[in-house]
Every structure is written in structure tokens, then in C-alpha cells.
Scaffold this active site. Structure first.
Site, PDB file in Angstrom:
ATOM      1  N   TYR A 228     -14.600  -6.431  10.066  1.00 41.35           N
ATOM      2  CA  TYR A 228     -13.573  -7.439   9.749  1.00 41.35           C
ATOM      3  C   TYR A 228     -14.207  -8.832   9.708  1.00 41.35           C
ATOM      4  O   TYR A 228     -14.024  -9.592   8.756  1.00 41.35           O
ATOM      5  CB  TYR A 228     -12.467  -7.386  10.803  1.00 41.35           C
ATOM      6  CG  TYR A 228     -11.306  -8.321  10.519  1.00 41.35           C
ATOM      7  CD1 TYR A 228     -10.275  -7.937   9.670  1.00 41.35           C
ATOM      8  CD2 TYR A 228     -11.237  -9.576  11.118  1.00 41.35           C
ATOM      9  CE1 TYR A 228      -9.206  -8.790   9.415  1.00 41.35           C
ATOM     10  CE2 TYR A 228     -10.178 -10.431  10.867  1.00 41.35           C
ATOM     11  CZ  TYR A 228      -9.166 -10.031  10.019  1.00 41.35           C
ATOM     12  OH  TYR A 228      -8.107 -10.879   9.762  1.00 41.35           O
TER      13      TYR A 228
ATOM     14  N   ASP B   6      -3.439   1.470  -3.801  1.00 40.74           N
ATOM     15  CA  ASP B   6      -4.570   1.431  -2.866  1.00 40.74           C
ATOM     16  C   ASP B   6      -5.632   0.509  -3.458  1.00 40.74           C
ATOM     17  O   ASP B   6      -6.301   0.863  -4.435  1.00 40.74           O
ATOM     18  CB  ASP B   6      -5.126   2.845  -2.653  1.00 40.74           C
ATOM     19  CG  ASP B   6      -6.294   2.841  -1.672  1.00 40.74           C
ATOM     20  OD1 ASP B   6      -6.806   1.752  -1.341  1.00 40.74           O
ATOM     21  OD2 ASP B   6      -6.699   3.935  -1.245  1.00 40.74           O
TER      22      ASP B   6
ATOM     23  N   SER C  13     -10.077 -15.726   7.536  1.00 41.88           N
ATOM     24  CA  SER C  13      -9.634 -15.632   8.940  1.00 41.88           C
ATOM     25  C   SER C  13     -10.487 -16.573   9.778  1.00 41.88           C
ATOM     26  O   SER C  13     -11.594 -16.941   9.374  1.00 41.88           O
ATOM     27  CB  SER C  13      -9.843 -14.195   9.425  1.00 41.88           C
ATOM     28  OG  SER C  13      -9.685 -14.105  10.823  1.00 41.88           O
TER      29      SER C  13
ATOM     30  N   SER D 277       0.866  -1.191   0.000  1.00 38.86           N
ATOM     31  CA  SER D 277       0.000   0.000   0.000  1.00 38.86           C
ATOM     32  C   SER D 277       0.898   1.235   0.000  1.00 38.86           C
ATOM     33  O   SER D 277       2.027   1.177   0.482  1.00 38.86           O
ATOM     34  CB  SER D 277      -0.905  -0.008   1.228  1.00 38.86           C
ATOM     35  OG  SER D 277      -0.126  -0.002   2.390  1.00 38.86           O
TER      36      SER D 277
END
Ligand code: NAD
Length: 279
Positions: free
Chosen positions: A175, A80, A162, A41
């Protein structure tokens, strides 16, 4: 066994952090034979964490150098990922330099975790996380597939979810929702991509020893008035294998999905998490 990626070109996002999972994935794919585009980034060197500044870390450029040192071709792109034009630039610069894209690893992620309940966060925080973790994955994956599908050589899309995409995780806000979304996107796209010999899989890491996880433990500590080490201890107590993961252990799972050994595997999400959770 993994490997056999000679002649393949991989793009790995979120690959600019010294302690990050993305760097480990980029290096592992290069070790297995691939040329690798390390996407970072745009962040000024003065914003790097103290540990990175202390060693003169160079972000994505440093990772590209590690890939070259392994005898592969490496390229660094800072972009980005929440912006459509940036996704298109990553694809056009990769095609201009390497002429093809075989593997995309959507690893970049943004987390504001461990601190506040859903009704306490700013709207901006919600939108920023969705923009990187879900919209960013959509933007880059769709642009990559516009090359990969007509090229007709097949390919691999590998997404990083995740444990927070496997079960509700308090104070994980957007998230948690985006990491569940990644698993749905993986399954949906696996079906669409299958006729083109493109597999789409995901890895769901548990607690891995990176800057992101350190920040999460710090946020939990602030919330509960404890210290970060105590918070980490709580997480490890409910992890059967009793330790945090290492970035290279996540990279090994990605390398498997990228390899010919996984030719007949698609739409799957593999937990790499010390046993917490198991489904
Ligand atoms: P990290 O913070 O070191 O890496 C995340 C990367 O995403 C960084 O390089 C960052 O620059 C990049 N990124 C964030 N916003 C971006 C944007 N707008 N444009 C381009 N890049 C952007 O964290 P990490 O621990 O290495 O995490 C890597 C992935 O693994 C993430 O998707 C994370 O959600 C996931 N994950 C990590 C853990 C863990 O315990 N560390 C656990 C489960 C899942």
C-alpha cells in the site's frame, strides 16, 4: 470557489461504498454540475458490510441514483480495475452513453494495512495491492487518455494517494509503495499531458473515517494487542487538528482540482490530513 462542471463527464472509481471517499467525490462532482459514472467493484450484496446491508445499500447503483436525484446524469458500472478488458469496458460504456470524458478520479484502492511486516505478508497480497492501486490506475488512465487527448477539449486526471505515499508507514506493505508510486505517476503524466490541456494532480488523505480505516485500526489492534479505539487515539494524538477527516473533505479537494480555479495547477499532490504529515 468550485463548481462550473455543467456539461462535463466524470468517471469516479471506488465509488460504491456507503461510507467511502469515492461516493463523496461522485456526489460532490454532480453537485458541481458534472454527469458522473460511479464505478464499483463486482461484489455480491451478501458480502456488503453489515451497516450497508442494514440500510439496503445498492452499491454503485445507489450512488448513480443519488447523482440522478441531483438532476445530473448518473451511471453505475461494476468492474474489476485490475483487468485490462474491464478498463476498456468502462471507457467504451461511458463514451456510448455520454459521448465524452472530461474528468477521471482514480480513487479505488486496496489496503492490507497495520498487521504485518513486509517479510510476513503473502506474495499474493503484494501483487493484489499493486494490481489495483498502481496497475489499475495505469490501465484506466491510459485508456481514458486515448479518448481525451484526440478529443482536444482538455481534461482532468485526479489520483488519490495517501499520507502513506508521503512517508514510510510500517506494516503498510505494498500500500505504502503504491501510494508513493501514484505521486510519481502524477508528476510524470502531468508533463506529458500538459500540451493537451489535461492537468494531472493528486490528493493525499490522512486518516479518514471510512470502512477502510476502521479495518486498519482493527489490524493494528490485533498486532499490538490493544483495542481499535486505542490505536485510533494514537493516530489522532499526532494529528495537529486532532480528528479524523470526513470523505466530503477529500471530495472538496478533488472538486478544486476539477474546477476552472485549478486551470494553472498540475503535477501537484495536496495533503488533506489535519496536518499530519506536513510534507
Ligand atoms: P473503501 O474501501 O471504502 O473504498 C475503496 C474502494 O475501492 C471500494 O469501493 C472498493 O470496492 C474499490 N476497489 C478495491 N479493489 C477494486 C477492484 N479490484 N476493482 C474495482 N474497485 C476496487 O476505502 P476509502 O477509505 O473510501 O478509500 C478510498 C481511497 O482513498 C483509496 O484509494 C484509499 O487508499 C485512499 N485513502 C483512504 C484513507 C482513509 O483513511 N480512509 C487514507 C488515505 C488514502
Amino acid at each position: 470557489m468550485s463548481g462550473g462542471l455543467e456539461g462535463k463527464v466524470a468517471i469516479v472509481t471506488g465509488a460504491a461504498r456507503h461510507r467511502g471517499i469515492g461516493r463523496a467525490i461522485a456526489v460532490r462532482l454532480a453537485e458541481d454540475g458534472a454527469d458522473v459514472v460511479a464505478v464499483g467493484s463486482p461484489r455480491p450484496p451478501e458480502s456488503f458490510p453489515e451497516a450497508e446491508r442494514a440500510i439496503g445499500w445498492k452499491g454503485a447503483t445507489g450512488v448513480a441514483g443519488e447523482i440522478e436525484a441531483l438532476g445530473r446524469r448518473g451511471m453505475a458500472i461494476d468492474a474489476d480495475l485490475s483487468k485490462k478488458e474491464e478498463a476498456e469496458r468502462i471507457v467504451s460504456e461511458t463514451i456510448a452513453r455520454f459521448g465524452r470524458i472530461d474528468i477521471l478520479v482514480n480513487n479505488a484502492g486496496l489496503a492490507y494495512c497495520g498487521e504485518r511486516n513486509l517479510w510476513e505478508i503473502d506474495d499474493k497480497e503484494w501483487y493484489d495491492v499493486v494490481d489495483v492501486n498502481l496497475n489499475g490506475v495505469y490501465l484506466l488512465t491510459s485508456r481514458v487518455m486515448r479518448h481525451m487527448v484526440p478529443a482536444g477539449h482538455g481534461g482532468r486526471i485526479i489520483n488519490i494517494s495517501s499520507s502513506a505515499g508521503r512517508m514510510g508507514a510500517p506494516q503498510y506493505g505494498a500500500y505504502c509503495a503504491t501510494k508513493w508510486g501514484i505521486i510519481g505517476l502524477t508528476q510524470m503524466l502531468a508533463i506529458e499531458a500538459a500540451p493537451h490541456r489535461i492537468t494531472v494532480n493528486a490528493v493525499a488523505p490522512g486518516s479518514v473515517d471510512t470502512d477502510m480505516m476502521d479495518a486498519t485500526f482493527g489490524n493494528m489492534a490485533t498486532r499490538f494487542g490493544a483495542d481499535a479505539a486505542a490505536m485510533k487515539g494514537l493516530v489522532l494524538r499526532v494529528t495537529p487538528l486532532g480528528r479524523q477527516g470526513r470523505p466530503d473533505e477529500i471530495a472538496a479537494a478533488v472538486a478544486y482540482f476539477a474546477s476552472a480555479d485549478a486551470d494553472w495547477v498540475t503535477g501537484q499532490t495536496l495533503n488533506v490530513n489535519g496536518g499530519n504529515p506536513m510534507n
